[in-house]
Scaffold this motif. Sequence first.
Motif, PDB file in Angstrom:
ATOM      1  N   MET A 104       0.832  -1.200   0.000  1.00 45.50           N
ATOM      2  CA  MET A 104       0.000   0.000   0.000  1.00 45.50           C
ATOM      3  C   MET A 104       0.868   1.252   0.000  1.00 45.50           C
ATOM      4  SD  MET A 104      -2.736   1.815   0.044  1.00 45.50           S
ATOM      5  CE  MET A 104      -4.213   0.860   0.401  1.00 45.50           C
ATOM      6  N   ASP A 105       1.910   1.278   0.840  1.00 46.12           N
ATOM      7  CA  ASP A 105       2.809   2.434   0.890  1.00 46.12           C
ATOM      8  C   ASP A 105       3.500   2.643  -0.458  1.00 46.12           C
ATOM      9  OD1 ASP A 105       2.203   3.050   3.500  1.00 46.12           O
ATOM     10  OD2 ASP A 105       3.885   1.942   4.352  1.00 46.12           O
ATOM     11  N   THR A 106       3.946   1.551  -1.071  1.00 42.06           N
ATOM     12  CA  THR A 106       4.585   1.646  -2.381  1.00 42.06           C
ATOM     13  C   THR A 106       3.613   2.170  -3.424  1.00 42.06           C
ATOM     14  OG1 THR A 106       6.053  -0.199  -1.831  1.00 42.06           O
ATOM     15  CG2 THR A 106       5.828   0.353  -4.158  1.00 42.06           C
ATOM     16  N   SER A 107       2.368   1.722  -3.333  1.00 39.49           N
ATOM     17  CA  SER A 107       1.333   2.180  -4.248  1.00 39.49           C
ATOM     18  C   SER A 107       1.097   3.681  -4.098  1.00 39.49           C
ATOM     19  CB  SER A 107       0.036   1.415  -3.975  1.00 39.49           C
ATOM     20  OG  SER A 107      -1.016   1.881  -4.785  1.00 39.49           O
ATOM     21  N   SER A 110       4.075   5.594  -5.672  1.00 41.75           N
ATOM     22  CA  SER A 110       4.001   5.614  -7.136  1.00 41.75           C
ATOM     23  C   SER A 110       2.896   6.551  -7.615  1.00 41.75           C
ATOM     24  CB  SER A 110       3.759   4.195  -7.668  1.00 41.75           C
ATOM     25  OG  SER A 110       4.845   3.347  -7.383  1.00 41.75           O
ATOM     26  N   ALA A 111       1.762   6.552  -6.895  1.00 41.14           N
ATOM     27  CA  ALA A 111       0.642   7.426  -7.265  1.00 41.14           C
ATOM     28  C   ALA A 111       1.049   8.894  -7.173  1.00 41.14           C
ATOM     29  CB  ALA A 111      -0.556   7.141  -6.363  1.00 41.14           C
ATOM     30  N   ILE A 112       1.736   9.247  -6.102  1.00 46.36           N
ATOM     31  CA  ILE A 112       2.195  10.633  -5.934  1.00 46.36           C
ATOM     32  C   ILE A 112       3.149  11.010  -7.057  1.00 46.36           C
ATOM     33  CG2 ILE A 112       3.532  12.186  -4.461  1.00 46.36           C
ATOM     34  CD1 ILE A 112       2.456  10.527  -2.052  1.00 46.36           C
ATOM     35  N   GLU A 113       4.107  10.134  -7.349  1.00 43.04           N
ATOM     36  CA  GLU A 113       5.086  10.416  -8.401  1.00 43.04           C
ATOM     37  C   GLU A 113       4.416  10.643  -9.753  1.00 43.04           C
ATOM     38  OE1 GLU A 113       9.006   8.422 -10.591  1.00 43.04           O
ATOM     39  OE2 GLU A 113       8.109   7.445  -8.843  1.00 43.04           O
ATOM     40  N   VAL A 114       3.524   9.727 -10.128  1.00 44.37           N
ATOM     41  CA  VAL A 114       2.866   9.827 -11.432  1.00 44.37           C
ATOM     42  C   VAL A 114       2.005  11.087 -11.515  1.00 44.37           C
ATOM     43  CG1 VAL A 114       1.178   8.742 -12.981  1.00 44.37           C
ATOM     44  CG2 VAL A 114       2.908   7.345 -11.834  1.00 44.37           C
ATOM     45  N   ALA A 115       1.227  11.363 -10.459  1.00 37.45           N
ATOM     46  CA  ALA A 115       0.322  12.519 -10.474  1.00 37.45           C
ATOM     47  C   ALA A 115       1.085  13.841 -10.528  1.00 37.45           C
ATOM     48  CB  ALA A 115      -0.583  12.479  -9.250  1.00 37.45           C
ATOM     49  N   ALA A 235      -5.276   0.097  -5.085  1.00 36.35           N
ATOM     50  CA  ALA A 235      -5.900   1.430  -5.167  1.00 36.35           C
ATOM     51  C   ALA A 235      -5.020   2.435  -5.907  1.00 36.35           C
ATOM     52  CB  ALA A 235      -6.201   1.955  -3.766  1.00 36.35           C
ATOM     53  N   GLY A 236      -3.910   1.974  -6.471  1.00 36.92           N
ATOM     54  CA  GLY A 236      -2.941   2.875  -7.074  1.00 36.92           C
ATOM     55  C   GLY A 236      -3.519   3.826  -8.104  1.00 36.92           C
ATOM     56  N   LEU A 237      -4.284   3.304  -9.057  1.00 37.20           N
ATOM     57  CA  LEU A 237      -4.860   4.150 -10.108  1.00 37.20           C
ATOM     58  C   LEU A 237      -5.749   5.222  -9.515  1.00 37.20           C
ATOM     59  CD1 LEU A 237      -5.641   4.964 -12.988  1.00 37.20           C
ATOM     60  CD2 LEU A 237      -7.388   3.140 -12.927  1.00 37.20           C
ATOM     61  N   MET A 238      -6.629   4.845  -8.569  1.00 35.89           N
ATOM     62  CA  MET A 238      -7.579   5.807  -8.025  1.00 35.89           C
ATOM     63  C   MET A 238      -6.879   6.846  -7.145  1.00 35.89           C
ATOM     64  SD  MET A 238     -10.005   4.683  -9.711  1.00 35.89           S
ATOM     65  CE  MET A 238     -11.175   5.940  -9.218  1.00 35.89           C
ATOM     66  N   PHE A 239      -5.830   6.450  -6.410  1.00 33.20           N
ATOM     67  CA  PHE A 239      -5.019   7.417  -5.674  1.00 33.20           C
ATOM     68  C   PHE A 239      -4.469   8.469  -6.639  1.00 33.20           C
ATOM     69  CE2 PHE A 239      -3.623   4.216  -2.170  1.00 33.20           C
ATOM     70  CZ  PHE A 239      -4.725   4.536  -1.419  1.00 33.20           C
ATOM     71  N   THR A 240      -3.925   7.989  -7.744  1.00 24.52           N
ATOM     72  CA  THR A 240      -3.285   8.893  -8.708  1.00 24.52           C
ATOM     73  C   THR A 240      -4.286   9.892  -9.274  1.00 24.52           C
ATOM     74  OG1 THR A 240      -1.912   6.981  -9.313  1.00 24.52           O
ATOM     75  CG2 THR A 240      -1.687   8.941 -10.652  1.00 24.52           C
ATOM     76  N   THR A 261     -10.204   0.402  -9.953  1.00 25.57           N
ATOM     77  CA  THR A 261      -9.150  -0.359  -9.303  1.00 25.57           C
ATOM     78  C   THR A 261      -8.001  -0.545 -10.278  1.00 25.57           C
ATOM     79  OG1 THR A 261      -8.709  -2.339  -7.983  1.00 25.57           O
ATOM     80  CG2 THR A 261     -10.047  -2.629  -9.965  1.00 25.57           C
ATOM     81  N   GLY A 262      -6.868  -0.987  -9.768  1.00 25.30           N
ATOM     82  CA  GLY A 262      -5.700  -1.216 -10.611  1.00 25.30           C
ATOM     83  C   GLY A 262      -4.441  -0.719  -9.925  1.00 25.30           C
ATOM     84  N   THR A 263      -3.371  -1.484 -10.022  1.00 26.44           N
ATOM     85  CA  THR A 263      -2.086  -1.029  -9.495  1.00 26.44           C
ATOM     86  C   THR A 263      -1.560   0.095 -10.375  1.00 26.44           C
ATOM     87  OG1 THR A 263      -0.792  -2.591 -10.818  1.00 26.44           O
ATOM     88  CG2 THR A 263      -1.583  -3.368  -8.672  1.00 26.44           C
ATOM     89  N   ILE A 264      -0.601   0.860  -9.863  1.00 29.23           N
ATOM     90  CA  ILE A 264       0.028   1.914 -10.655  1.00 29.23           C
ATOM     91  C   ILE A 264       1.540   1.785 -10.539  1.00 29.23           C
ATOM     92  CG2 ILE A 264       0.068   3.676  -8.834  1.00 29.23           C
ATOM     93  CD1 ILE A 264      -0.905   4.414 -12.452  1.00 29.23           C
ATOM     94  N   SER A 265       2.218   1.770 -11.667  1.00 28.14           N
ATOM     95  CA  SER A 265       3.682   1.763 -11.696  1.00 28.14           C
ATOM     96  C   SER A 265       4.179   3.186 -11.844  1.00 28.14           C
ATOM     97  CB  SER A 265       4.189   0.905 -12.859  1.00 28.14           C
ATOM     98  OG  SER A 265       3.730  -0.417 -12.742  1.00 28.14           O
ATOM     99  N   SER A 266       5.468   3.390 -11.576  1.00 29.26           N
ATOM    100  CA  SER A 266       6.012   4.751 -11.629  1.00 29.26           C
ATOM    101  C   SER A 266       5.982   5.330 -13.038  1.00 29.26           C
ATOM    102  CB  SER A 266       7.445   4.762 -11.084  1.00 29.26           C
ATOM    103  OG  SER A 266       8.264   3.873 -11.818  1.00 29.26           O
ATOM    104  N   ASP A 267       5.817   4.479 -14.056  1.00 22.93           N
ATOM    105  CA  ASP A 267       5.694   4.979 -15.427  1.00 22.93           C
ATOM    106  C   ASP A 267       4.244   5.188 -15.842  1.00 22.93           C
ATOM    107  OD1 ASP A 267       4.794   2.393 -15.710  1.00 22.93           O
ATOM    108  OD2 ASP A 267       6.213   1.822 -17.292  1.00 22.93           O
TER     109      ASP A 267
END
Length: 340
Positions: A104-107, A110-115, A235-240, A261-267
Amino acid sequence: MRKNRSFLFLIIAGLFFAASSFYYLPYYVSKPGMAKELEPIIEVEDGHDEEGSFMLTTIRMGKANIYSYAIAKVSKYQEIYPVEAIRSEDESDEEYNVRQLHMMDTSKTSAIEVAYKKAGYPVKYKYKGIYVLHIVPDMPAEGKLKPGDRIIKVDEEEFESMDQFIDYISDKKPGEKVSVTYEREEQEKTASLTVQTFPEDKKKVGIGIGLVDDKEIVVDPKVSIDTEEIGGPSAGLMFTLEIYNQLTSLDLTKGYNIAGTGTISSDGTVGRIGGIEQKVVAADKADAEIFFAPNEKNASDSNYKMAVKTAKEIGSNMKIVPIDTFDEAVAYLEKLSPKK
């Protein structure tokens, strides 16, 4: 007399029920959780408001007792998993929970970085240490370190990556002692450990921990995400989307309730998650009007296809939208007509 016997029977039955409910089977049961609005738990400093809402979706996962197992067997949107499908080999409950919270923390990171990058803001990282995910049985760290500890330094040596830590320990000989300084529950502690060979690989030495780098993302304006005890990366996508929406003046919600829903990678890549059917059910119950689902490059068994199938089965009016990247989600919302 009959009343007394009936009362005694009820007491015995009640005690049996209570006792058996604490007897766990080697299975986990998952069921639909909730769809939770993100604006109250994500706050970008001086961020913009929104008329609609972005929502994360969850599943409820727990060890199965005989009753939850039986209910899941006859429930359409509850799933039963053997323990080995959920936890890694030799992974304890504590280690599993720590791993979920770390994902969750990693997600969130990554969400913060992408956004922030999408919104044109610079992103930096501050290295905090080495995060302990797992303790190897019968190795020096057992009984001294715990999953969730953060190693700050070894023998007064500080590191800038876990690779440097591994190189330092690998240069030691079996029997040599190292002084490990770590943080646990915001308190700094020190443990003396003796390096030894690993049982399964006598050529490899260590202290017996599974580890990852622990980095803190540094951005301006500041952002906080309060997820309490929600674990996992889904929750990565929705956080972003929520973070990006608060950073920019255009309200991407356009007045709609948007779940997904969906994970989010740093790219910015959106990845597959588990429990898609249950998350569709949760979103529908929360009156979501749009649901983003990982498309997985149009794979035949993609989350998106399963989401469409589930929405049809439950008679949902949600618009199920296939997503492969964060940019695709933003593009879809930018073209969306405002809700009347």
